[in-house]
Design an enzyme around this catalytic site. Structure first.
Site, short mmCIF file in Angstrom:
data_model
loop_
_atom_site.label_atom_id
_atom_site.label_comp_id
_atom_site.label_asym_id
_atom_site.label_seq_id
_atom_site.Cartn_x
_atom_site.Cartn_y
_atom_site.Cartn_z
N GLY A 50 -14.58 6.55 -0.74
CA GLY A 50 -13.60 6.09 -0.10
C GLY A 50 -13.08 6.81 0.86
N ALA A 94 -12.09 6.49 4.73
CA ALA A 94 -11.01 6.09 5.49
C ALA A 94 -10.31 7.28 5.90
CB ALA A 94 -10.54 5.47 5.26
N ARG A 134 -19.41 4.10 1.33
CA ARG A 134 -20.23 2.82 1.10
C ARG A 134 -20.98 2.76 2.31
NH1 ARG A 134 -19.97 -1.59 -1.95
NH2 ARG A 134 -18.16 -0.73 -2.91
N VAL A 181 -9.55 3.34 -1.66
CA VAL A 181 -9.76 2.00 -1.27
C VAL A 181 -8.27 0.73 -0.97
CG1 VAL A 181 -12.64 2.12 -1.71
CG2 VAL A 181 -10.63 1.17 -3.23
N ALA A 238 -6.65 -2.13 -2.30
CA ALA A 238 -5.60 -2.44 -3.51
C ALA A 238 -6.57 -3.75 -3.83
CB ALA A 238 -3.99 -2.27 -3.62
N SER A 297 1.77 10.25 -1.55
CA SER A 297 2.86 9.67 -0.15
C SER A 297 2.80 10.88 0.79
CB SER A 297 4.66 9.93 -0.44
OG SER A 297 5.34 8.99 0.26
N LYS A 344 5.86 4.59 -7.66
CA LYS A 344 5.62 4.93 -5.61
C LYS A 344 5.88 3.53 -5.04
CE LYS A 344 3.57 6.53 -2.08
NZ LYS A 344 3.18 5.07 -1.16
N HIS A 380 9.63 4.05 -4.87
CA HIS A 380 9.96 5.16 -3.43
C HIS A 380 9.75 4.49 -2.32
CE1 HIS A 380 7.76 7.45 -0.27
NE2 HIS A 380 8.26 8.27 -0.53
N ASN A 381 8.88 3.57 -1.93
CA ASN A 381 8.25 3.18 -0.87
C ASN A 381 9.73 2.01 -0.65
OD1 ASN A 381 5.94 4.18 -1.28
ND2 ASN A 381 4.85 2.34 -0.23
N GLU A 429 12.30 3.63 0.73
CA GLU A 429 11.86 3.57 2.22
C GLU A 429 12.52 2.64 3.39
OE1 GLU A 429 7.77 4.28 4.25
OE2 GLU A 429 7.94 5.50 2.55
N LYS A 431 3.50 -3.89 4.37
CA LYS A 431 2.16 -3.64 3.66
C LYS A 431 2.63 -4.60 2.47
CE LYS A 431 0.15 -1.63 6.20
NZ LYS A 431 -0.27 -0.21 6.04
#
Length: 476
Positions: A11, A13, A35, A76, A78, A130, A184, A187-188, A191, A262
């Site tokens: 993956g 990206a 891929r 990739v 979620a 993060s 995490k 954490h977000n 944030e 998100k």
């Protein structure tokens, strides 16, 4: 060229590519796969000089290039895409190998996947990462869960590529199954709250203080040299100082005032409700973004009456008050987040060390800030601290800030400036310190309309008043 890679990333990206480059830059041979083989080829052609990459066109070739125990990092989207990649690679692995999901997965999905792969003899390591694309490349904060055995084999690599503060890696073993992704997620959520509070500080200085964005940028730069020093304060100053090239106006005025999200902040609030943990500051930040995005609703309400616009007389005093309110509200946001981590740890048997989480958030991550050192010290002094607000340092800080905090909330209300973050943080603080809450009346109401019973202050047991009869009290 190495014969075998120590770790592999599938993956490629932006996040996956940068994580692979970070590993290679630290001297680790990295198998890379995507891929679309073109993306794998492009990575090696552009960044092959940074270290050792073993490109693979197929999952079979990718797995064959990894040393045992195999470490497969999947980067990739979620949800279903993650499940699809797991099902593609798991049959190619052997007992003792591990799959590391370093995306923003929901911790419940991570728990499900970990249990299923454990039955197949594989380690599944849900790992929070993060720091965005820059963090992935230069050193993120890393929050791995999974089994302790998997961390023995994986941990040294993750610690090596993580951010470092005072020589300490911003990576540690969090806890079993979904613990890493849970932390995490919180954490977000913190944030979200932190960003909302900063935005409200800007709004107050601009509309109650009459300051221009460039002036406010200088205020934030000054704040960033003191107790509010943090990544978010730093970048806020940069955003506010930026001039839009197309219009010559402040950049912030050229941006549509509709904030996107998100989903991790929303997850934090949903799970907090399930756990019965009040994270009102995080919730208000999520709802503030939601409200901003309801353009039709806001357009319909533009002409609702409000107070006459006014500005404070002493702008310097306002700046000082807002700094105090921002710091106090920030303490509340982190206190709520750490309470949620403690509640999740207790619910799922994770045994998460909150002080260790403060330690690994000091660098690499979006909420990195100077005062995380103070949070770590608070939990080092008392690992069972019920809330950060009763720690001596933070209690004194809030005590010193509260007059300013109350003036800021009052000024905002009188001026018609929405500050849900500041307001709800203050309400939470007052709720905690109240000798009695109006919940007693709520219990009376519940008993009246639904016979839900209540408890008394003077004796044990549950009771019900016969409201429709002679109003005598009976034991429930």
């Amino acid at each position: 060229m190495a014969d075998k890679a120590q770790i592999g990333v599938t993956g490629l990206a932006v996040m996956g590519r940068n994580l692979a480059r970070n590993l290679a830059r630290h001297g680790h041979a990295v198998a890379v796969h995507n891929r679309s083989p073109e993306r794998t080829k492009a990575l090696v052609e552009e960044f092959g000089h940074e270290g050792t990459f073993l490109p693979a066109d197929t999952p079979e070739q990718f797995v064959a290039s990894l040393e045992r125990p195999r470490r497969v990092v999947i980067m990739v989207k979620a949800g279903a895409p993650t499940d699809a990649v797991i099902e593609e690679f798991a049959p190619l692995l052997e007992p003792g190998d591990m799959i590391i999901d370093a995306g923003n997965a929901h911790f419940a999905d991570t728990r499900r996947r970990e249990a299923a792969l454990r039955e197949r003899g594989l380690h599944f390591v849900g790992t929070g990462v993060s720091g965005g694309e820059e963090g992935a490349l230069h050193g993120p904060s890393i929050m791995p869960g999974g089994s302790p055995e998997s961390y023995e084999a994986l941990g040294p690599l993750l610690e090596d590529i993580s951010a470092k503060v005072d020589g300490t890696p911003c990576c540690t073993y969090v806890g079993p199954d979904g613990a890493g992704h849970f932390v995490k997620m919180v954490h977000n959520g913190i944030e979200y709250s932190d960003m909302q509070l900063i935005a409200e500080a800007y709004e107050l200085l601009r509309h109650a203080g009459g300051m221009e964005p460039a002036q406010i940028a200088e205020v934030f730069r000054r704040w960033n040299t003191g107790r509010l020093e943090s990544y978010l304060i730093e970048i806020t100053a940069e955003v506010l100082a930026h001039t839009d090239a197309a219009t010559g106006k402040p950049f912030v005025d050229a941006v549509v005032d509709q904030a996107e999200q998100k989903g991790t902040g929303r997850w934090t609030v949903q799970i907090a409700l399930d756990l019965g943990v009040p994270v009102s500051g995080i919730a208000e930040a999520v709802f503030a973004r939601s409200l901003s995005g309801h353009a039709d609703l806001r357009d319909a309400a533009r002409d609702l009456p409000g107070p006459r616009p006014s500005r404070v007389g002493d702008v310097d005093a306002l700046v000082e008050d807002v700094e105090q309110a921002l710091y106090a509200s920030k303490i509340v946001a982190y206190a709520q987040g750490f309470n949620q981590i403690q509640a999740g740890s207790a619910e799922y048997g994770w045994n998460i060390d909150p002080g260790a989480m403060a330690t690994i958030w000091r660098g690499g991550c979006i909420i990195r800030a100077r005062f995380l050192d103070r949070i770590r010290a608070a939990y080092d002094a008392d690992p069972d601290l019920p809330t950060l607000l009763v720690d001596d340092h933070f209690r004194d800080a809030v005590a010193g800030a509260q007059d300013s905090w109350r003036r800021v909330v009052a000024t905002a209300a009188q001026s018609g400036i929405p500050v849900p973050g500041f307001s709800t943080a203050l309400a939470y603080y007052d709720g905690l310190r109240a000798q009695r809450l109006p919940a007693a009346l709520v219990q009376g109401q519940r008993d009246f309309f639904g016979a839900h019973t209540y408890r008394r202050v003077d004796r044990n047991g549950a009771f019900h008043t016969l409201w429709g009869g002679d109003r005598s009290e009976v034991s429930a």
